[in-house]
Design a protein around this motif. Sequence first.
Motif, mmCIF file in Angstrom:
data_model
loop_
_atom_site.group_PDB
_atom_site.id
_atom_site.type_symbol
_atom_site.label_atom_id
_atom_site.label_comp_id
_atom_site.label_asym_id
_atom_site.label_seq_id
_atom_site.Cartn_x
_atom_site.Cartn_y
_atom_site.Cartn_z
ATOM 1 N N GLN A 1 0.827 -1.181 -0.043
ATOM 2 C CA GLN A 1 0.059 -0.217 -0.074
ATOM 3 C C GLN A 1 0.891 1.277 -0.049
ATOM 4 O O GLN A 1 1.799 1.440 0.815
ATOM 5 C CB GLN A 1 -0.842 0.004 1.336
ATOM 6 N N VAL A 2 0.492 2.094 -0.881
ATOM 7 C CA VAL A 2 1.475 3.303 -0.994
ATOM 8 C C VAL A 2 1.118 4.307 0.015
ATOM 9 O O VAL A 2 -0.245 4.707 0.455
ATOM 10 C CB VAL A 2 1.286 3.682 -2.664
ATOM 11 N N GLN A 3 2.072 4.940 0.658
ATOM 12 C CA GLN A 3 1.628 6.214 1.677
ATOM 13 C C GLN A 3 2.725 7.138 1.249
ATOM 14 O O GLN A 3 3.702 6.963 1.104
ATOM 15 C CB GLN A 3 1.916 5.555 3.236
ATOM 16 N N ALA B 1 3.177 10.693 3.386
ATOM 17 C CA ALA B 1 2.852 11.375 4.496
ATOM 18 C C ALA B 1 3.713 12.644 4.781
ATOM 19 O O ALA B 1 4.991 12.403 5.057
ATOM 20 C CB ALA B 1 2.911 10.483 5.639
ATOM 21 N N CYS C 1 8.599 14.506 4.322
ATOM 22 C CA CYS C 1 7.710 13.466 3.542
ATOM 23 C C CYS C 1 8.157 12.214 3.555
ATOM 24 O O CYS C 1 9.244 11.888 3.077
ATOM 25 C CB CYS C 1 7.290 13.990 2.348
ATOM 26 N N VAL D 1 7.624 8.249 2.601
ATOM 27 C CA VAL D 1 6.857 7.472 1.634
ATOM 28 C C VAL D 1 7.178 5.982 2.068
ATOM 29 O O VAL D 1 8.281 5.442 2.627
ATOM 30 C CB VAL D 1 7.376 7.904 0.148
ATOM 31 N N SER D 2 6.087 5.251 1.507
ATOM 32 C CA SER D 2 6.361 3.781 1.755
ATOM 33 C C SER D 2 5.219 3.132 0.440
ATOM 34 O O SER D 2 4.391 3.958 0.064
ATOM 35 C CB SER D 2 6.194 3.194 2.777
ATOM 36 N N GLY D 3 5.743 1.976 0.214
ATOM 37 C CA GLY D 3 4.776 1.161 -0.866
ATOM 38 C C GLY D 3 5.395 1.399 -2.353
ATOM 39 O O GLY D 3 4.849 0.731 -3.264
ATOM 40 N N TYR E 1 2.620 9.896 -7.150
ATOM 41 C CA TYR E 1 1.819 9.948 -6.011
ATOM 42 C C TYR E 1 1.697 11.166 -5.127
ATOM 43 O O TYR E 1 2.787 11.838 -5.176
ATOM 44 C CB TYR E 1 2.166 8.668 -4.943
ATOM 45 N N GLY F 1 0.829 13.240 -1.419
ATOM 46 C CA GLY F 1 0.219 13.204 -0.214
ATOM 47 C C GLY F 1 -0.866 14.168 0.132
ATOM 48 O O GLY F 1 -1.435 14.537 -0.837
ATOM 49 N N GLN F 2 -1.339 14.211 1.426
ATOM 50 C CA GLN F 2 -2.693 14.862 1.880
ATOM 51 C C GLN F 2 -2.259 16.177 2.146
ATOM 52 O O GLN F 2 -3.233 17.062 2.131
ATOM 53 C CB GLN F 2 -3.161 14.047 3.001
#
Length: 118
Positions: free
Chosen positions: A1-3, A5, A22, A24-26, A107, A109-110
Motif C-alpha cells: 500500500q502506497v503512503q 505522509a 515527507c 513514503v512507503s509502498g 503519488y 500526499g494529503q
Amino acid sequence: QVQVAESGGGLVQPGGSLRLSCVVSGFTFSRYEMRWHRQAPGKERELVAGITLSGGDWYYLDSVKGRFTVSRDNEKNTVYLQMNSLKPEGTAVYYCHAWNSNIQRNYWGQGTQVTVAS
C-alpha cells in the motif's frame, strides 16, 4: 500500500523557519523524482521545489530561491523542505509529490498546512 505522509507544518511568524518532511512507503523511493507543491487559498497549486532521484540536482520556484532547500535521504525514504525567511505569501497547504517519468506514475500526499502570520 502506497503512503505519502507530510509533516512539519504549522504556524510561524514572518521571518521564521519550518522544516517539512515527507515519508513514503509502498514504492521504490529512489526511482522517483520528489517535488514539493503548494496551494494557497483561491490560487492554483504551484511547484515549489524538486529534487532528482539521487539528490544531485534540484530546482526551485523563483520566489523561494535562496530561502528554501530541498533534500532527500534515500535510506530513510524521506524528502525534506527547509523553509527559511518565511513570508506571509508562503501561507498554503504544502504537498509532497513523487513522480516517475519512466512509467508515468505519481503519488501525492494529503498535504500539510503552513501559516505565516504574526
